[in-house]
Design a protein around this motif. Sequence first.
Motif, PDB file in Angstrom:
ATOM      1  N   UNK A 157       0.902  -1.140  -0.002  1.00 53.74           N
ATOM      2  CA  UNK A 157       0.184  -0.025  -0.104  1.00 53.74           C
ATOM      3  C   UNK A 157       1.075   1.227   0.088  1.00 53.74           C
ATOM      4  N   UNK A 158       0.506   2.222  -0.872  1.00 55.51           N
ATOM      5  CA  UNK A 158       1.142   3.384  -0.764  1.00 55.51           C
ATOM      6  C   UNK A 158       0.250   4.519  -0.200  1.00 55.51           C
ATOM      7  N   UNK A 159       1.148   5.340   0.697  1.00 56.59           N
ATOM      8  CA  UNK A 159       0.391   6.412   1.142  1.00 56.59           C
ATOM      9  C   UNK A 159       1.325   7.563   0.758  1.00 56.59           C
ATOM     10  N   UNK A 160       0.665   8.658   0.012  1.00 52.02           N
ATOM     11  CA  UNK A 160       1.374   9.720  -0.423  1.00 52.02           C
ATOM     12  C   UNK A 160       0.841  10.713   0.527  1.00 52.02           C
ATOM     13  N   UNK A 205      -0.767   8.373  -9.195  1.00 50.87           N
ATOM     14  CA  UNK A 205      -1.039   6.916  -8.297  1.00 50.87           C
ATOM     15  C   UNK A 205      -2.070   6.279  -8.144  1.00 50.87           C
ATOM     16  N   UNK A 206      -3.402   7.329  -8.378  1.00 50.98           N
ATOM     17  CA  UNK A 206      -4.597   6.900  -8.615  1.00 50.98           C
ATOM     18  C   UNK A 206      -4.879   5.848  -9.778  1.00 50.98           C
ATOM     19  N   UNK A 207      -4.068   6.054 -10.807  1.00 52.05           N
ATOM     20  CA  UNK A 207      -4.205   5.401 -12.000  1.00 52.05           C
ATOM     21  C   UNK A 207      -3.675   4.143 -12.206  1.00 52.05           C
ATOM     22  N   UNK A 208      -2.955   3.715 -11.217  1.00 54.04           N
ATOM     23  CA  UNK A 208      -1.994   2.372 -11.336  1.00 54.04           C
ATOM     24  C   UNK A 208      -2.506   1.361 -10.341  1.00 54.04           C
ATOM     25  N   UNK A 209      -2.075  -0.006 -10.550  1.00 57.28           N
ATOM     26  CA  UNK A 209      -2.812  -0.704  -9.846  1.00 57.28           C
ATOM     27  C   UNK A 209      -1.856  -0.866  -8.300  1.00 57.28           C
ATOM     28  N   UNK A 210      -2.217  -0.185  -7.485  1.00 58.86           N
ATOM     29  CA  UNK A 210      -1.690  -0.231  -6.257  1.00 58.86           C
ATOM     30  C   UNK A 210      -2.559   0.317  -5.248  1.00 58.86           C
ATOM     31  N   UNK A 211      -2.838  -0.135  -4.104  1.00 58.23           N
ATOM     32  CA  UNK A 211      -3.602   0.564  -3.132  1.00 58.23           C
ATOM     33  C   UNK A 211      -2.968   1.878  -2.617  1.00 58.23           C
ATOM     34  N   UNK A 212      -3.721   2.797  -2.993  1.00 62.90           N
ATOM     35  CA  UNK A 212      -3.176   4.105  -2.713  1.00 62.90           C
ATOM     36  C   UNK A 212      -4.051   5.065  -1.794  1.00 62.90           C
ATOM     37  N   UNK A 213      -3.488   5.683  -0.962  1.00 60.41           N
ATOM     38  CA  UNK A 213      -4.393   6.544  -0.353  1.00 60.41           C
ATOM     39  C   UNK A 213      -3.597   7.927  -0.311  1.00 60.41           C
ATOM     40  N   UNK A 214      -4.272   9.097  -0.608  1.00 58.04           N
ATOM     41  CA  UNK A 214      -3.277  10.214  -0.897  1.00 58.04           C
ATOM     42  C   UNK A 214      -3.891  11.330   0.205  1.00 58.04           C
ATOM     43  N   UNK A 215      -2.991  12.147   1.060  1.00 57.88           N
ATOM     44  CA  UNK A 215      -3.449  12.841   1.905  1.00 57.88           C
ATOM     45  C   UNK A 215      -2.736  14.225   1.820  1.00 57.88           C
ATOM     46  N   UNK A 216      -3.501  15.399   2.072  1.00 61.73           N
ATOM     47  CA  UNK A 216      -2.594  16.646   2.078  1.00 61.73           C
ATOM     48  C   UNK A 216      -2.635  17.067   3.276  1.00 61.73           C
ATOM     49  N   UNK A 217      -1.495  17.954   3.646  1.00 54.93           N
ATOM     50  CA  UNK A 217      -1.523  18.613   5.013  1.00 54.93           C
ATOM     51  C   UNK A 217      -0.856  19.912   5.134  1.00 54.93           C
ATOM     52  N   UNK A 218      -1.347  20.651   5.871  1.00 51.92           N
ATOM     53  CA  UNK A 218      -0.361  21.910   6.113  1.00 51.92           C
ATOM     54  C   UNK A 218      -0.403  22.114   7.826  1.00 51.92           C
ATOM     55  N   UNK A 219      -1.804  22.456   8.049  1.00 50.52           N
ATOM     56  CA  UNK A 219      -1.966  22.430   9.447  1.00 50.52           C
ATOM     57  C   UNK A 219      -2.590  21.361  10.133  1.00 50.52           C
ATOM     58  N   UNK A 220      -3.211  20.604   9.150  1.00 54.59           N
ATOM     59  CA  UNK A 220      -3.848  19.516   9.483  1.00 54.59           C
ATOM     60  C   UNK A 220      -3.911  18.627   8.529  1.00 54.59           C
ATOM     61  N   UNK A 269       4.275   1.480   2.278  1.00 51.47           N
ATOM     62  CA  UNK A 269       5.080   2.566   2.060  1.00 51.47           C
ATOM     63  C   UNK A 269       4.708   3.939   2.005  1.00 51.47           C
ATOM     64  N   UNK A 270       5.268   4.705   3.012  1.00 50.69           N
ATOM     65  CA  UNK A 270       4.615   6.099   3.136  1.00 50.69           C
ATOM     66  C   UNK A 270       5.734   7.219   2.742  1.00 50.69           C
TER      67      UNK A 270
END
Lengths: 398, 286
Positions: free
Chosen positions: A202-205, A227-242, A292-293
């Motif tokens: 799993x990939x966490x971006x 990463x959303x267009x390939x075959x792997x479990x992906x989660x995408x997060x954004x952060x600045x203050x949260x 993999x983070x």
Amino acid sequence: MERLTAEEFGYLTAGVVNQVTHFGAWLRTYGFQTGISETLTAMAAMTQLDIERMDQVCCAFRSIYSRTPAQWHMFPRLFERYFLHKEPRLEQRHRLQPEEGGGSDIVRREHAPWMQTVQGTLAGRHPEDGERYALRADGQVLQDVLQVTRSAVRALVAPPSRRAWMRGNERIDMRRTIRLAMRRAGEPMTLQWRTRRPDKPRVLLILDISGSMKPYAPFFTALAWSFTRVRVRTQIFLFSTRLLRVTALVSRHAVNGIPYDHLPGLKGGTRIGTALKELMDRHGGLLNRHTCVIIASDGFDAEPPLQLHSAMRDLAARVGRVVWINPLLAEPDYQPTASGMSAALPYVDAFVDVHDVASWRKAVSSGALHAPSNGDVHAAATGAVPAASTGALQAAGP
Amino acid sequence: MNGQVRQLQEALRSVHYVAEEGLATVLYLSQRLRRPLLLEGPAGVGKTALAKALAEVRSVNLIRLQCYEGLDASQALYDWDYPKQLLMARTAFTHGDVDQTALYSERFLIERPLLRALRERPAPVLLVDEVDRADEEFEAMLLEILSDFQITIPELGTFRAEEPPSVVLTSNRTRDLSDALRRRCLYFWVDYPSPEQEAAIISLHVPQMAPHLARQIARSVRRLRKLSLLKPPGLAESIDFARALCELGAQELDETVTRLTVGCLLKTQEDAALVQERGLNLIWNA
């Protein structure tokens, strides 16, 4: 050039054929992949439709010639232009949306910094000036990024070596062995072993979208989209203050742009430690040894270093690999001496420069994303940065 | 021809599927031209439901092949009944008359959805659902079926559909489909319906609901979709929401009812938090 009209349909069969044939060729100049089969299908469709109804013909042609949502949405205008002589109109200009945090443009310009980046000088231009979107993928590089990401993911999901499977305590899977033997008249020619189903990686971006990362936002958005267009479990997060999970948003809207008001709660400033702690508290189920983070940040943190230090220590203990991509690494005089960066480095498995397609390709080919097989030996072999073990820093970029 | 498209539209409506004229036209063409129809669009806009409705309209069976990663020919096309074959071979061996051709006959053939769709009469509706979830190899295997409506079984020969099935493929675009597959299909992008259409759909599925309430739900759901939620509510969510209101006997949308039933519309914690932050009046005050 003669154009098709509804009246001509009934009388000029040759004219109709000619027009439709040329229409296919004309569409090719707009990126449509049309061929003889599409033209023939279009002809066949016309025999089934009321050809006086141009809206119906447009609808039929649209389903025949379009193959992607982009083509689907573009098609009616092209159809009108070709068959109905309607030239494209200028689109109404949109008022720019005010940025979060308020402040007039004049004030911003007064404080506009001189920014030297690897992509060139952004003199006198504040990164927030005139932007409607918080995230918008760089359309020029989408396909290239996607290609590199595909190869990264291929390496990530590659099965382990045979030695890893055979450890000497395997048991025969009788059900599968007998089932396979059925194909060979009941002779168990090949034994089937009980094996654990390999866990999928799993990939966490995790993308930093604070102001200092603005110049790189288009590329990182393209990277996230890929990463959303390939075959792997992906989660995408954004952060600045949260922290904000945006996987589905990026998948759907990254190319067209995600406006600021669709990312609530992300204010100016960077609190990496808090964001990572939020990740562990709220999304702990995503974190295991197969995860993999990838953290994309320049490491400028507004919090006490201890916060990030403890968050990174806990995160590194829970996941298989932590990769930190820092676009500033390619800067000639850059040293990761910012307090945040120094606090994080001991827990980072690979510390690489990624700021464009070339550097992303280089990072992937250096094996920065691979799960460590025995310690960090691969990193030592490939030149990716085993930041945790050696403390050495190395840019994968130029 | 207009009449036939309209008839199809009416027929779909009679089985509770509201299709706009464009979709009805393309569906009509796919039937007439015998081309598969590839539907793409956001989740929950009625792609799968269209295939079900079509089967109901034509009064034929719906054969559904749900795609997933790792789907292969033996699960989608055909397989041999090996235990039976073995039993037969052993029995025949004791009598000394093993007929090898008999072992690979119809008797031992297990039909999987694609083969069944080609052989069944009257021709069914074949739904290849979420084809983007299958592997690229499987997609390549589909090509022969979609273009020629035939399957080759080495031991038995080639099966060609006497009456080709109506094929509907759906995709949620988790990956791009190959050009080869796309060019064999007619394409339609199914988008969220307009508020008027959505209100009509809600009224069709929940007839006991007051029309003004159906319109209000359609408007509020449209507002939610504009927020770019992680999981925007689809038509199924709108209908669920309408049903929930009916079950609770709500005559109108207010804050209390909305708070109790918002789970029908919002399916992730992040989305719920976002809407709470913006205020629930976004929904009940639409």
